[in-house]
Design a protein around this motif. Sequence first.
Motif, PDB file in Angstrom:
ATOM      1  N   ARG A 129       0.803  -1.224   0.000  1.00 51.12           N
ATOM      2  CA  ARG A 129       0.000   0.000   0.000  1.00 51.12           C
ATOM      3  C   ARG A 129       0.834   1.272   0.000  1.00 51.12           C
ATOM      4  O   ARG A 129       0.362   2.319  -0.412  1.00 51.12           O
ATOM      5  CB  ARG A 129      -0.943  -0.018   1.204  1.00 51.12           C
ATOM      6  N   GLY A 130       2.051   1.191   0.418  1.00 51.87           N
ATOM      7  CA  GLY A 130       2.875   2.389   0.439  1.00 51.87           C
ATOM      8  C   GLY A 130       3.798   2.530  -0.749  1.00 51.87           C
ATOM      9  O   GLY A 130       4.666   3.406  -0.768  1.00 51.87           O
ATOM     10  N   TRP A 131       3.612   1.700  -1.752  1.00 52.76           N
ATOM     11  CA  TRP A 131       4.532   1.718  -2.887  1.00 52.76           C
ATOM     12  C   TRP A 131       4.423   3.018  -3.691  1.00 52.76           C
ATOM     13  O   TRP A 131       3.342   3.609  -3.832  1.00 52.76           O
ATOM     14  CB  TRP A 131       4.219   0.552  -3.823  1.00 52.76           C
ATOM     15  N   THR A 132       5.571   3.415  -4.237  1.00 51.75           N
ATOM     16  CA  THR A 132       5.624   4.553  -5.152  1.00 51.75           C
ATOM     17  C   THR A 132       5.622   4.015  -6.576  1.00 51.75           C
ATOM     18  O   THR A 132       6.537   3.297  -6.980  1.00 51.75           O
ATOM     19  CB  THR A 132       6.888   5.388  -4.918  1.00 51.75           C
ATOM     20  N   TYR A 133       4.584   4.375  -7.325  1.00 51.68           N
ATOM     21  CA  TYR A 133       4.454   3.879  -8.700  1.00 51.68           C
ATOM     22  C   TYR A 133       5.229   4.790  -9.654  1.00 51.68           C
ATOM     23  O   TYR A 133       5.567   5.932  -9.322  1.00 51.68           O
ATOM     24  CB  TYR A 133       2.981   3.793  -9.081  1.00 51.68           C
ATOM     25  N   PRO A 134       5.503   4.305 -10.881  1.00 48.30           N
ATOM     26  CA  PRO A 134       6.342   5.071 -11.810  1.00 48.30           C
ATOM     27  C   PRO A 134       5.757   6.435 -12.176  1.00 48.30           C
ATOM     28  O   PRO A 134       6.512   7.381 -12.411  1.00 48.30           O
ATOM     29  CB  PRO A 134       6.421   4.170 -13.047  1.00 48.30           C
ATOM     30  N   THR A 135       4.442   6.524 -12.256  1.00 51.69           N
ATOM     31  CA  THR A 135       3.791   7.781 -12.608  1.00 51.69           C
ATOM     32  C   THR A 135       2.591   7.998 -11.696  1.00 51.69           C
ATOM     33  O   THR A 135       2.071   7.045 -11.096  1.00 51.69           O
ATOM     34  CB  THR A 135       3.297   7.770 -14.070  1.00 51.69           C
ATOM     35  N   THR A 136       2.157   9.230 -11.619  1.00 50.16           N
ATOM     36  CA  THR A 136       1.008   9.517 -10.761  1.00 50.16           C
ATOM     37  C   THR A 136      -0.285   8.916 -11.300  1.00 50.16           C
ATOM     38  O   THR A 136      -1.237   8.718 -10.532  1.00 50.16           O
ATOM     39  CB  THR A 136       0.823  11.039 -10.607  1.00 50.16           C
ATOM     40  N   ASP A 137      -0.314   8.606 -12.599  1.00 51.93           N
ATOM     41  CA  ASP A 137      -1.530   8.010 -13.156  1.00 51.93           C
ATOM     42  C   ASP A 137      -1.411   6.500 -13.334  1.00 51.93           C
ATOM     43  O   ASP A 137      -2.231   5.872 -14.007  1.00 51.93           O
ATOM     44  CB  ASP A 137      -1.895   8.665 -14.488  1.00 51.93           C
ATOM     45  N   SER A 138      -0.374   5.881 -12.732  1.00 47.54           N
ATOM     46  CA  SER A 138      -0.237   4.424 -12.817  1.00 47.54           C
ATOM     47  C   SER A 138      -1.373   3.740 -12.064  1.00 47.54           C
ATOM     48  O   SER A 138      -1.709   4.141 -10.938  1.00 47.54           O
ATOM     49  CB  SER A 138       1.090   3.966 -12.209  1.00 47.54           C
ATOM     50  N   ALA A 177       9.534  -2.265   1.894  1.00 48.11           N
ATOM     51  CA  ALA A 177      10.497  -1.252   1.454  1.00 48.11           C
ATOM     52  C   ALA A 177      10.174  -0.730   0.070  1.00 48.11           C
ATOM     53  O   ALA A 177      10.683   0.317  -0.343  1.00 48.11           O
ATOM     54  CB  ALA A 177      11.909  -1.838   1.491  1.00 48.11           C
ATOM     55  N   GLY A 178       9.339  -1.458  -0.677  1.00 44.58           N
ATOM     56  CA  GLY A 178       9.002  -1.057  -2.036  1.00 44.58           C
ATOM     57  C   GLY A 178       9.983  -1.625  -3.041  1.00 44.58           C
ATOM     58  O   GLY A 178      11.101  -2.021  -2.699  1.00 44.58           O
ATOM     59  N   VAL A 179       9.572  -1.675  -4.302  1.00 45.80           N
ATOM     60  CA  VAL A 179      10.415  -2.223  -5.357  1.00 45.80           C
ATOM     61  C   VAL A 179      10.501  -1.219  -6.503  1.00 45.80           C
ATOM     62  O   VAL A 179       9.702  -0.285  -6.599  1.00 45.80           O
ATOM     63  CB  VAL A 179       9.855  -3.566  -5.880  1.00 45.80           C
ATOM     64  N   LEU A 180      11.482  -1.438  -7.372  1.00 45.59           N
ATOM     65  CA  LEU A 180      11.617  -0.601  -8.552  1.00 45.59           C
ATOM     66  C   LEU A 180      10.752  -1.142  -9.690  1.00 45.59           C
ATOM     67  O   LEU A 180      10.637  -2.356  -9.868  1.00 45.59           O
ATOM     68  CB  LEU A 180      13.078  -0.581  -9.003  1.00 45.59           C
ATOM     69  N   PHE A 181      10.157  -0.253 -10.433  1.00 41.83           N
ATOM     70  CA  PHE A 181       9.376  -0.621 -11.612  1.00 41.83           C
ATOM     71  C   PHE A 181      10.212  -0.353 -12.863  1.00 41.83           C
ATOM     72  O   PHE A 181      10.996   0.591 -12.908  1.00 41.83           O
ATOM     73  CB  PHE A 181       8.093   0.209 -11.692  1.00 41.83           C
ATOM     74  N   THR A 182       9.993  -1.174 -13.885  1.00 39.45           N
ATOM     75  CA  THR A 182      10.623  -0.903 -15.173  1.00 39.45           C
ATOM     76  C   THR A 182       9.709  -0.085 -16.076  1.00 39.45           C
ATOM     77  O   THR A 182      10.155   0.528 -17.030  1.00 39.45           O
ATOM     78  CB  THR A 182      11.025  -2.217 -15.869  1.00 39.45           C
ATOM     79  N   ARG A 183       8.403  -0.084 -15.765  1.00 36.84           N
ATOM     80  CA  ARG A 183       7.412   0.721 -16.496  1.00 36.84           C
ATOM     81  C   ARG A 183       6.139   0.754 -15.674  1.00 36.84           C
ATOM     82  O   ARG A 183       6.015   0.038 -14.668  1.00 36.84           O
ATOM     83  CB  ARG A 183       7.126   0.124 -17.873  1.00 36.84           C
ATOM     84  N   ALA A 184       5.189   1.551 -16.103  1.00 36.25           N
ATOM     85  CA  ALA A 184       3.897   1.590 -15.425  1.00 36.25           C
ATOM     86  C   ALA A 184       3.165   0.260 -15.620  1.00 36.25           C
ATOM     87  O   ALA A 184       3.320  -0.397 -16.662  1.00 36.25           O
ATOM     88  CB  ALA A 184       3.043   2.737 -15.972  1.00 36.25           C
ATOM     89  N   PRO A 185       2.388  -0.184 -14.647  1.00 30.18           N
ATOM     90  CA  PRO A 185       1.633  -1.431 -14.807  1.00 30.18           C
ATOM     91  C   PRO A 185       0.680  -1.368 -16.002  1.00 30.18           C
ATOM     92  O   PRO A 185       0.219  -0.307 -16.412  1.00 30.18           O
ATOM     93  CB  PRO A 185       0.848  -1.535 -13.494  1.00 30.18           C
TER      94      PRO A 185
END
Length: 510
Positions: A129-138, A177-185
């Motif tokens: 729930r605390g993850w930071t997604y690649p974009t605000t519209d992800s 801790a969250g993970v890195l994204f390679t692109r938006a889902p």
Amino acid sequence: MRALTGGMLLLATIVAPTVVQAQAAVQPVAVAPAALHAATPEIDAIFTKWMAENHVPGMVYGLVSGGNLVLVKGLGVQDLTTRRPVTPDSLFRIASMTKAFTALSILSLRDKGLLALDDPAEKYVPELRGWTYPTTDSPKITIGDLLHHVGGFVTDDPWGDRQQVLPQEDFTKLLAAGVLFTRAPEMSYEYSNLGFAILGRVIANVTGAPYTDYVGKTLLGPLGMTASGFDVFAHPQDKRAIGYRWENDAWALEPTMKDGAFNAMGGLEVSATDYAKWVGFVLSAWPPRDGADTGPVRRATVRQVAQGLNFQSVNHRPGSSGGAACPGALAYGMGWRVVQDCEFGLTMNHGGGFPGYGSHVLLLPEFGVGLFALTNRTYSGPSPATWDTAALLLAKGLIKRPAVPVSSDLAAFYGLTRTVWAQGGVAPLAGKVAMNFAMDRTEANWTKVLAEAKAKAGTCDTAAPIMPGGALTGAFTWVCSSATVHGELLLAPTRPVTVQALRFAVEGKD
């Protein structure tokens, strides 16, 4: 599709029919034992040659037909120290072929109303729930996104495989801790072991028990896979195929990885005898039919695993037959790579690459046949040998699609189609056409164009059967003295049954 020009006369708007094989309520014919026995030396040669070329210590392969393991063969050794030979009961890690068990477990929870595929994964795994997604519209990652590998994660085979031993508490910390994204889902397919590990956590949190417990109670136990499981150290050690890697022109022992937090992506260990029961169960979902639904998961649910998304790619068949085979359309379903193959139709396959192990499974649901091979060498996926064996079986006529039955409605209207052609008009269809039929072409115009077509075609043999594309549509080909007639009959989806389209294309002889 051929352009209907030059020597072809078009009647009504038509695409030269390409028959799509419909699923029929007729079970595929099992492989004949005598014919299979005669072909076994050639099959052995395919796998033996592949083993030698890829420095594989041991392998077991199996063929399932009619729900039974009709051919199984151990080759090489399961342990280079004791030189124990591989048998059908030798135990192999199947790596990513585990994902199919995870996916069906998720679907069974869906069937029970305990989750939905459109649910955000964070609904069941609070650390997300605390993850930071690649974009605000992800979009938030859903359960379905994880099943189809469209969560936006990077391909992680080398890293993910070594996470098998990660303790559950450490996995919790990793997620928090969250993970890195390679692109938006939801933007593209990209294979992710992490995604399936999260699905394992979903299963555990929804059921309130370890992931392995749910798979065992829902699938392994009911299917009688008593030798299989995730705790490899609890299994008989004299039955285990020991994993090796090939480097510096020699085999080196791979460390045995204990069960851990990434087990849902690749931790299952099976014997060929057990795995054949799984293959037979999955295949038993085809074709759709009436009758009791007695499996641990509904047949309709099992068939859903073959549903992919719109992120398709071109697939070139592995093995020596691949060069001559037409390319297939590939999409990832749910724990399966789903390919529409021009010869085999619907195919479902998956590899399993793991430190110490390589495996491959190929299902041909339209034929009722499944093939698999398990090895004990790192990343030695025997997909070429498995597909070559399927090609051999097809070439020898050992596997066949069942004949698709023609529905009574389609048969009756095909008889009227012959009468229409013989009489040169659509009067025989009076009162039997849908409301669009006369709007699309008048009766007078039908008479005109039929006369032109018959003049071009000459005398026709209309006895050829109609090839059904389903209960309400079919295609036919008539050989005539001066041309060939390609036709399509399409019934309307309303009661009483009526014709919505009748199409002919006359192709002149060269």
